[in-house]
Design an enzyme around this catalytic site. Structure first.
Site, PDB file in Angstrom:
ATOM      1  N   ASP B  19       3.356  -6.368 -11.875  1.00  0.00           N
ATOM      2  CA  ASP B  19       2.012  -5.809 -11.774  1.00  0.00           C
ATOM      3  C   ASP B  19       1.969  -4.338 -12.169  1.00  0.00           C
ATOM      4  OD1 ASP B  19       1.479  -8.301 -10.842  1.00  0.00           O
ATOM      5  OD2 ASP B  19       0.529  -7.673  -8.971  1.00  0.00           O
ATOM      6  N   ARG B  99       2.351   4.849   3.177  1.00  0.00           N
ATOM      7  CA  ARG B  99       1.493   5.304   2.077  1.00  0.00           C
ATOM      8  C   ARG B  99       1.386   6.824   1.968  1.00  0.00           C
ATOM      9  NH1 ARG B  99       2.918   1.020  -0.063  1.00  0.00           N
ATOM     10  NH2 ARG B  99       1.709  -0.883   0.355  1.00  0.00           N
ATOM     11  N   ASP B 128      -4.832  -0.298   1.433  1.00  0.00           N
ATOM     12  CA  ASP B 128      -3.876   0.608   0.795  1.00  0.00           C
ATOM     13  C   ASP B 128      -4.531   1.524  -0.212  1.00  0.00           C
ATOM     14  OD1 ASP B 128      -1.648  -0.011   2.262  1.00  0.00           O
ATOM     15  OD2 ASP B 128      -1.123  -1.722   1.009  1.00  0.00           O
ATOM     16  N   SER B 182       1.458 -12.657  -0.613  1.00  0.00           N
ATOM     17  CA  SER B 182       1.751 -11.316  -1.106  1.00  0.00           C
ATOM     18  C   SER B 182       2.617 -10.575  -0.089  1.00  0.00           C
ATOM     19  CB  SER B 182       0.421 -10.594  -1.317  1.00  0.00           C
ATOM     20  OG  SER B 182       0.622  -9.230  -1.497  1.00  0.00           O
TER      21      SER B 182
END
Lengths: 410, 410, 410, 410
Positions: B19, B99, B128, B182
């Site tokens: 990705d 993050r 996110d 995922s």
């Protein structure tokens, strides 16, 4: 608001055990007053009739023996569980939640029989004296409160036993010696503390545990159950509708058999010191996880967060004995007003101390697979909206960074 | 504050996977700009060098590959654990806490290489994107942010694979088909969500779990460990001093082997919908219990209650991506100022999914057996004090009851 | 949840002024849809019939003109005042509290007339767009929302006037030029902001104020009034029972004449920036002080403290437009459950901007002169109780100091 | 923790007035111990040297007379004002904030002179006994505390005067009769309560006020001043840099002359009853408004909201005497960490009881006219962002409404 001397008639919370029997006799002698006994079944697992017979032997004329289990679970335990209540992040408040009901009935009895005083058997170091007495005063502000352990001179085990002997109070053999720790129990939990448990560096012996087997001793195969909730309260187990006390009794058995609900903590008492307790709350522990799991799909985000944010205060109130206070009623109104939609079924797996949600469903579910899906959502959610959402949430941070406060530095 | 068109150089958070490789190429084509890649090791358990080689193949000139594990644990994970942080009562925030660090390094790199933009591979439905972008903006208010998933037309798996093929991006066989769910991972946790996990009524298959064995598969014998804390942070395991990342790595192994740290929840996203996640936080789950246990004897009651009362808000901030905000810094100041005394050793028992404290000791212990004892306390505590304490705490309740508001009725 | 294109019938919040008239015409042209107008009297002090006539001139077939003043005060203003609500310590939320009611009626009308959309005249920078639209969505989740100021190309005053002229929308002379600031008004307050008021270093000119005279211009002699409360709401002024809107109207006159209720602040908008506002809330300011004064003798301490502790959050919710949210309902349940006893009479002195309580009495008064008196209290309070109270409250501090944390140092 | 009998040397908080002189003599007689006096200038407006001479006359050998005004304002008043602290929404805590400093110096002196006890002249019904004693215990856990008013038999004015006469304690003529109310004062405020002020239905007579003229008596013309803040604390008045105590003294004069800072309230005491107080805080009232005004342009929204949300708890702590507690230190850390940016100048208008901000400016201003402007903002704010912001904030409400909970109903 009057002094507490000059007592005419006192309602004693009476278990029938050695200590409250000594208190009964001591009240009769020391205060020269009539004693009314009140013995309640809150699920502590003891026969009540022996207490009645003992009271009769002491010449008590008005004896109240009552089964309060349903009221206890329905009006005290369940409302508390609506808030996912934990004191200090861990304790399910098993002892705390029983005191208000006992106190309330004591006061109701006092008013029914025309007593001017109430008495309890809690010691002067613990929280229970506070819980009893705050409830008494909140319900009957002019009541006289007698707390023998804070008043009398029976300050050692020997003196207590001497008093018992002199007063024909039977002392069973196992009471001769010191109990190795102190126990309290009701349908929600049992607690053990004191003496051999006083060193928090040392794990409790297996013998301490009374209503759970150890995770190690539990079956090697998991048990799955379903619990149905209606408006925040559990109403059925494995599809079978049950009364509150019956349901909790069944959950206790399930918890016990799967080693669930043991807790070994050091907690902070309202009276100022830390104490160490060993608690067993088998059914309550299952219920706590089940209720929160039910809420995850039925409660709005901000409703849940608001509940979580006030929960520590609510727990503290109950721990401190303030069930009968305006602030508890107010918080309860807030909590209860969120529970209407908490209806549905959760499936819980019980395995060697673990309680795990393995499924939740509800006619009120706010979980919308159409919106959240990784697949094509057919326009249920417009990803472009996220940009504006982020940019406006970021605006104040950018303005701050513009004048040198990067990263939100203060 | 400027538009985001006209990008000259962009720093991409690049994993080396399919990705972000597509994103890399798309950025080069679509924006016609230079792309700088940043690949970080936060303990996700993947090799980093392949990412470097791939970036080189895409003609990237400035490639940053960094091991951030120690910084991650020391400056992000540990500060968060000082608050016993749980989002919605259950989630240890394993994704959320990673993050801010990635974002911060991206911005630092952007400033070092003179880039005017940053890009990430998060989708438009999740949290996110918010966490990345709020951090970006808070650290560099004029930065241009590119979120390809919200912008491009590669809106299906087929289109993405087509693009990859046309652009010589290698697609491994297992990526051909749809992944069944995922995954995100770092040293603190791994998460699995989406697709086959989207129905919250159905338990996840065992295959979903990546870094823990099941409680059922764990050893029949408990493992006992000690963790030493200093000023609120863990510093040693079984007496051996370890760096933050090393310590967490060891705890992860212990957790994994004992079936600890699995969580199956439905949570509320900041962007407004509920989602279902399967999380594994083996070491973190041990650490959470260990830290709270350490606090039980070293933290003052009101200090602990204050921390508990602000924790939900602190957790929400981190979940929402507001690590770099004034309010997070303020709450951190409050939390950190409580941790000086949180020093000592706890002994934890790990057994088939259970984490149980079986001993705590500290040079700073506030637990005073002399005061709490059921035995003679030699005057350390005067039981008579309890009467005044109760009576004054009851005063307002009595005054209320006097005018008809019995039991604190409102 | 559907796109907002393809509108068939829209209910517009229509004031009859230039801007919403332009919107009306623009909707007809741009969306080619039928427009239903809704004009409400919330006490803004304007005639409503001209709005009806104008709507007729635009060919509107379904015209709703309603007097909502009583509902506004009774169901929105009064509930909010039960919490002594102030946003950011100062703002009485005069604009915020009016939006939910307008939105609710718009949605009700939309459902009555079979409209699929609603529209409002709020701009894209302010809070009002958020308040309108959150209310719309909460009440009718599939409604289409049209916010012309965010959509159209009439981005300057000139373009707007051009459009008006081309469409036969009458432009009064004073509207030709730019208004020097923007005004919103209802029965609770009026606000002025923008343009000449944009520099927070400069005080507003006297001309800005619309519904209060200045303290300097107010009479040199104080006015005393009494307000009677029943269950938290005001019910009578100077002994005369009045309906909610009538009572607030009278208080407004009293406030206006005594220079009461002006506020010049910089506040934080939900959409992320700071803005400067000049507010006038004459009656509301009197009511705020009167209500709190009434509570001082009728509310239990912890009830009051609990209300104070949640008030900032409650104010924030209303400011942000979340009146119709689960969390607002929950907080309202908490607040309302405290107000049963807030009954009695306060005497307020109004003098040149000051509002001072000069007397409070209540049949529910918790103030007990017998207990608090400096004189002999005949045993109502036992001073000896204070020693135990202090000593147990001090216990944790002493235990802390014992191990070196003197003065509660952390 | 020892009993309080057997006192060798006691440090008395000594004002030199009749009551503490009686206490001094009573301590000498009743405890047969050496008395050390400590007299502090906290700005109460009394000469200190007479206290020294009186102490000498009583044979006191160790006499401490100290000017603590600067320390009081700098380390107690200013930190408290950083939080915009109000107890129960109204009271500026003028008495509460002075007690910790007196206690701290008493304990320091006790340690310096080798005293084992401390004594104060506060009565057994008030909060001050709690504030003194919690501070004592927090600083010196083994100290013996003597509270004569709770111990002695001088329970009426007559007995007290008799004791004075028998012990050659001079009684000034005005002390013969009963004072009509009781007064406390320091640089921050003066309070009056008791006796003629005990009926909260009756306004206080003008004679009660000591440090303010009435709004009616204040000048007909407003006074404008500027106050400069640095990191949250005021540092200059009208451009002139001043020490903390000097600045507060000047503000007191300005407040006094403009009729500012009077408060007539019924408040809730920590010891459980309601009491009525008349407070005057002229300079503090100006400072409160000035500080909040300064924050409106220098503090981030969420920083400000977080401060507001914890303020009631912080105020309660100080009121309850818990300045020296871990939780106060923690909250202070949070508050202080927000104040770095609170730097700039505010212009305040003082007029007949009103304090109004008429201008604010700061090098750190977060107010950005470019963003908020009604005029063309040149792209500083993209109105389209608002749509996404609203839509995602609305998402949970729409999901709720979809399943029948319209309007956020619960």
């Amino acid at each position: 608001m009057g002094s507490s001397s000059d007592v005419k008639k006192v309602v004693l919370a009476y278990s029938g055990g050695l200590d409250t029997s000594v208190i009964l006799r001591w009240l009769q002698q020391h205060y020269g007053c009539e004693v009314v006994t009140f013995t309640a079944d809150l699920g502590q697992g003891e026969e009540l009739e022996p207490a009645r017979r003992k009271a009769e032997q002491f010449g008590v004329k008005e004896i109240f023996v009552e089964d309060l289990r349903e009221e206890f679970v329905k009006d005290y335990v369940f409302p508390m569980f609506r808030a996912n209540t934990l004191y200090e992040g861990q304790y399910l408040l098993g002892t705390s939640i029983a005191r208000p009901l006992i106190s309330k009935r004591q006061i109701e009895i006092a008013e029914a029989v025309g007593a001017d005083a109430v008495a309890h058997g809690a010691t002067g170091k613990g929280n229970d004296q506070v819980r009893f007495e705050l409830s008494y005063y909140a319900l009957k502000p002019d009541v006289k409160v007698i707390a023998p352990w804070r008043e009398w001179d029976l300050t050692s085990r020997t003196k207590l036993l001497d008093f018992a002997e002199k007063n024909q109070i039977p002392v069973t053999k196992d009471k001769r010696g010191e109990a190795p720790f102190s126990v309290d129990a009701n349908l929600l939990h049992s607690s053990s503390e004191g003496k051999i448990l006083e060193d928090p560096a040392i794990a409790p012996d297996e013998i301490v545990f009374q209503r759970t087997i150890s995770p190690e001793a539990a079956p090697d195969k998991a048990t799955e159950i379903t619990i149905d909730f209606k408006h925040g309260d559990p109403v059925a187990l494995n599809g079978e509708e049950l009364s509150p006390a019956t349901l909790l009794t069944r959950l206790n058995a399930l918890g016990r058999d799967n080693g669930i609900g043991r807790l070994d903590i050091v907690e902070n008492r309202f009276v100022g010191m830390k104490s160490r307790g060993i608690y067993e709350t088998p059914g309550g522990t299952i219920l706590l996880h089940a209720h929160r799991s039910m809420e995850t799909i039925t409660l709005d985000r901000e409703a849940g967060h608001l509940k979580d944010s006030i929960m520590p205060r609510y727990a503290e109130l109950i721990y401190n004995g303030l069930w009968f206070s305006p602030e508890r009623h107010m918080l309860q109104a807030l909590i209860d007003s969120s529970q209407n939609s908490v209806t549905g079924r959760v499936r819980m797996k019980l395995y060697k101390g673990n309680v795990v949600c393995v499924g939740r469903e509800s006619p009120n579910s706010l979980y919308d697979a159409r919106v959240v899906t990784f697949e094509d959502d057919e326009g249920a959610y417009n990803q472009v909206d996220a940009q504006g959402f982020i940019r406006l949430n970021a605006l104040r941070l950018r303005l701050g960074a513009n004048i040198g406060r990067r990263g939100g530095s203060t």
